[in-house]
Design a protein around this motif. Structure first.
Motif, PDB file in Angstrom:
ATOM      1  N   GLU A  73       0.864  -1.316   0.163  1.00  0.00           N
ATOM      2  CA  GLU A  73      -0.100   0.104   0.129  1.00  0.00           C
ATOM      3  C   GLU A  73       0.801   1.308   0.202  1.00  0.00           C
ATOM      4  O   GLU A  73       0.619   2.181  -0.688  1.00  0.00           O
ATOM      5  N   MET A  74       2.166   1.027   0.775  1.00  0.00           N
ATOM      6  CA  MET A  74       2.784   2.275   0.797  1.00  0.00           C
ATOM      7  C   MET A  74       3.454   2.508  -0.680  1.00  0.00           C
ATOM      8  O   MET A  74       3.625   3.656  -1.117  1.00  0.00           O
ATOM      9  N   ASP A  75       3.939   1.447  -1.293  1.00  0.00           N
ATOM     10  CA  ASP A  75       4.382   1.662  -2.667  1.00  0.00           C
ATOM     11  C   ASP A  75       3.532   2.204  -3.651  1.00  0.00           C
ATOM     12  O   ASP A  75       3.672   2.929  -4.557  1.00  0.00           O
ATOM     13  N   ARG A  76       2.192   1.682  -3.425  1.00  0.00           N
ATOM     14  CA  ARG A  76       1.161   2.351  -4.199  1.00  0.00           C
ATOM     15  C   ARG A  76       0.892   3.573  -4.105  1.00  0.00           C
ATOM     16  O   ARG A  76       0.725   4.622  -4.997  1.00  0.00           O
ATOM     17  N   SER A  77       0.716   4.076  -2.707  1.00  0.00           N
ATOM     18  CA  SER A  77       0.607   5.479  -2.562  1.00  0.00           C
ATOM     19  C   SER A  77       1.714   6.314  -3.128  1.00  0.00           C
ATOM     20  O   SER A  77       1.362   7.467  -3.418  1.00  0.00           O
ATOM     21  N   GLN A  78       3.006   5.860  -2.943  1.00  0.00           N
ATOM     22  CA  GLN A  78       4.307   6.636  -3.467  1.00  0.00           C
ATOM     23  C   GLN A  78       4.005   6.621  -4.973  1.00  0.00           C
ATOM     24  O   GLN A  78       4.421   7.649  -5.556  1.00  0.00           O
ATOM     25  N   ALA A  79       3.489   5.736  -5.785  1.00  0.00           N
ATOM     26  CA  ALA A  79       3.617   5.543  -7.052  1.00  0.00           C
ATOM     27  C   ALA A  79       2.596   6.514  -7.553  1.00  0.00           C
ATOM     28  O   ALA A  79       2.476   7.068  -8.621  1.00  0.00           O
ATOM     29  N   VAL A  80       1.461   6.468  -6.753  1.00  0.00           N
ATOM     30  CA  VAL A  80       0.272   7.382  -7.048  1.00  0.00           C
ATOM     31  C   VAL A  80       0.667   8.906  -6.837  1.00  0.00           C
ATOM     32  O   VAL A  80       0.712   9.644  -7.895  1.00  0.00           O
ATOM     33  N   THR A  81       1.411   9.170  -6.005  1.00  0.00           N
ATOM     34  CA  THR A  81       1.989  10.338  -5.616  1.00  0.00           C
ATOM     35  C   THR A  81       2.939  10.714  -6.869  1.00  0.00           C
ATOM     36  O   THR A  81       3.066  12.011  -7.348  1.00  0.00           O
ATOM     37  N   ALA A  82       3.732   9.856  -6.993  1.00  0.00           N
ATOM     38  CA  ALA A  82       4.764  10.218  -8.159  1.00  0.00           C
ATOM     39  C   ALA A  82       4.212  10.426  -9.475  1.00  0.00           C
ATOM     40  O   ALA A  82       4.689  11.479 -10.132  1.00  0.00           O
ATOM     41  N   GLU A  83       3.055   9.857  -9.852  1.00  0.00           N
ATOM     42  CA  GLU A  83       2.632   9.752 -11.048  1.00  0.00           C
ATOM     43  C   GLU A  83       1.641  11.307 -11.385  1.00  0.00           C
ATOM     44  O   GLU A  83       1.835  11.854 -12.064  1.00  0.00           O
ATOM     45  N   ARG A  84       1.244  11.645  -9.977  1.00  0.00           N
ATOM     46  CA  ARG A  84       0.436  12.893  -9.818  1.00  0.00           C
ATOM     47  C   ARG A  84       1.376  13.922 -10.110  1.00  0.00           C
ATOM     48  O   ARG A  84       1.079  14.917 -10.715  1.00  0.00           O
ATOM     49  N   ALA A  85       2.492  14.016  -9.372  1.00  0.00           N
ATOM     50  CA  ALA A  85       3.393  14.917  -9.590  1.00  0.00           C
ATOM     51  C   ALA A  85       4.021  15.060 -11.070  1.00  0.00           C
ATOM     52  O   ALA A  85       4.203  16.083 -11.532  1.00  0.00           O
ATOM     53  N   ARG A  86       4.395  13.878 -11.754  1.00  0.00           N
ATOM     54  CA  ARG A  86       4.759  14.096 -13.184  1.00  0.00           C
ATOM     55  C   ARG A  86       3.517  14.703 -14.016  1.00  0.00           C
ATOM     56  O   ARG A  86       4.085  15.265 -14.924  1.00  0.00           O
ATOM     57  N   VAL A  87       2.462  14.216 -13.706  1.00  0.00           N
ATOM     58  CA  VAL A  87       1.367  14.938 -14.671  1.00  0.00           C
ATOM     59  C   VAL A  87       1.180  16.391 -14.330  1.00  0.00           C
ATOM     60  O   VAL A  87       1.038  16.949 -15.260  1.00  0.00           O
ATOM     61  N   ALA A  88       1.256  16.707 -12.942  1.00  0.00           N
ATOM     62  CA  ALA A  88       1.267  18.048 -12.716  1.00  0.00           C
ATOM     63  C   ALA A  88       2.669  18.984 -13.656  1.00  0.00           C
ATOM     64  O   ALA A  88       1.999  19.970 -13.974  1.00  0.00           O
ATOM     65  N   ARG A  89       3.611  18.127 -13.583  1.00  0.00           N
ATOM     66  CA  ARG A  89       4.898  19.082 -14.059  1.00  0.00           C
ATOM     67  C   ARG A  89       4.528  19.051 -15.641  1.00  0.00           C
ATOM     68  O   ARG A  89       4.616  20.068 -16.384  1.00  0.00           O
ATOM     69  N   GLU A  90       4.081  18.007 -16.308  1.00  0.00           N
ATOM     70  CA  GLU A  90       3.758  17.873 -17.675  1.00  0.00           C
ATOM     71  C   GLU A  90       2.643  19.047 -18.040  1.00  0.00           C
ATOM     72  O   GLU A  90       2.771  19.830 -19.053  1.00  0.00           O
TER      73      GLU A  90
END
Length: 396
Positions: free
Chosen positions: A177-194
């Protein structure tokens, strides 16, 4: 002196064992059914260890070691009477419970102690009787003490193994669950940057030229401004469609093949010139670079030009790229004004609003690649400098 904590309420199953054992023992006594006790004391005295053993059954979970010690004394007293089978059976349960519910040290010690006691009893009766029949006494002692203790040890081992497996499963689920949350957070940050990097440049140009069209009563200037506005709105719409396509793609975790590269910097600079910036570009060439490095460098230059368009004072903007010591160095400088957002426009305020998210995004891009990022005023210039390592570059 603090009072001892009260005993917990007995378990319902333990109460059932105590009541059942007591009733069964009283029934055997009333019917005159006895074991092969010594008979040194009258049969009525056998009720005493029976009642004590039944009471100790109520403590089999809360005070297992105490119950076993007192139960051993009660069993020894029972041997002086004709003997009661219910007393013996309840004692075997106390030996089992002492291992199962006792401390880890007691769980290790009791099987060894009862095993040694069984061997000692067997040898003692063999020496005393000098008859192989003494082996049956040892067998009885093993059934009464060592057998239940060994069974309790086996059950406890299985229970501890099951508990350890449950804890490992919970820890694995928590880590997942921690890995999933970190992956979701990282993906949201990537989409926000893009989203910020792709659209901010076009919207800033639209905001600046629409302001010019509204403030200047010149048909030619307004027409030029509207042409730039249309060009940037069409380009921004195309970028938005590209981003939506990335999000809808089942493989959205990977960068699409159409991601910007350094080959597009020339067109990016031309677009900035069309928006009114005096931009010069230097340092292109030198062979291909890792795709994450090219994307990060492109976005850093793009965001720097967007900030210059919104905030810089009039004057030349210089963009340079160079390979040094196994890294790509990206540098952008623009005239620095005294007021404004991330850096001023020289006229008391920025030409388009800014949130500071651009600097955060550029820093994140450099950090994700293991590089460095710095931005700030140096004299009359606002400089952006990023170092992006070319070796062992992780995918963004």
């Amino acid at each position: 002196m603090a009072a001892a904590p009260p005993l917990p309420r007995p378990n319902r199953f333990d109460v059932s064992i105590a009541v059942g054992g007591l009733l069964g023992g009283v029934t055997m006594w009333a019917l005159g059914l006895y074991t092969s006790g010594s008979g040194l004391l009258p049969a009525d005295w056998g009720l005493v260890p029976l009642v004590v053993m039944a009471a100790l059954e109520l403590l089999r979970r809360s005070r297992p070691s105490f119950a076993l010690v007192v139960g051993t004394l009660a069993l020894t007293f029972d041997m002086l009477t004709p003997g009661n089978a219910a007393t013996i059976i309840m004692y075997t349960d106390l030996a089992y419970a002492a291992v199962l519910y006792g401390t880890p040290a007691a769980a290790r010690r009791i099987p060894v102690t009862t095993g040694l006691a069984t061997v000692a009893i067997t040898l003692g009766f063999l020496v005393w009787w000098r008859d192989p029949q003494a082996l049956f006494v040892g067998l009885g002692a093993a059934i009464v003490s060592f057998g239940p203790a060994a069974t309790g040890a086996l059950v406890r081992d299985h229970r501890d193994a099951a508990e350890a497996a449950r804890l490992r499963a919970e820890q694995t689920a928590l880590l997942a669950e921690m890995d999933r949350s970190q992956a979701v957070t990282a993906e949201r940050a990537r989409v926000a940057r893009e989203l910020h990097d792709m659209v901010a440049n076009h919207l800033s140009a639209i905001a600046i030229h629409s302001t010019a069209a509204l403030s200047l009563d010149d048909p030619a200037t307004s027409k030029d401004a509207l042409a730039v506005i249309r060009e940037n709105s069409v380009a921004g719409l195309a970028e938005m469609r590209r981003l939506i396509g990335i999000l809808r793609d089942s493989g959205a975790g990977t960068e699409p093949a159409v991601a910007p590269t350094l080959d597009g910097l020339t067109a990016l600079v031309e677009g900035a010139r069309a928006n009114g910036l005096d931009v010069t570009l230097a340092g292109l060439g030198g062979g291909p670079l890792p795709a994450p490095v090219e994307l990060a460098a492109y976005r850093i230059v793009q965001e720097s030009l967007t900030n210059a368009l919104k905030h810089a004072a009039p004057g030349p903007v210089r963009v340079s790229l160079a390979r040094r010591d196994g890294a790509l160095e990206v540098a952008v400088s623009s005239p620095y004004g005294a007021a404004g957002g991330e850096h001023g426009d020289g006229d008391g305020g920025p030409r388009a609003p800014g949130s500071g998210a651009g600097l955060v995004g550029m820093r994140e891009r450099a950090t994700l690649l293991g590089g460095t990022f710095a931005a700030g005023a140096r004299g009359a210039q606002w400089t952006v400098h990023a170092t992006l390592p070319l070796a062992d570059t992780p995918p963004e």
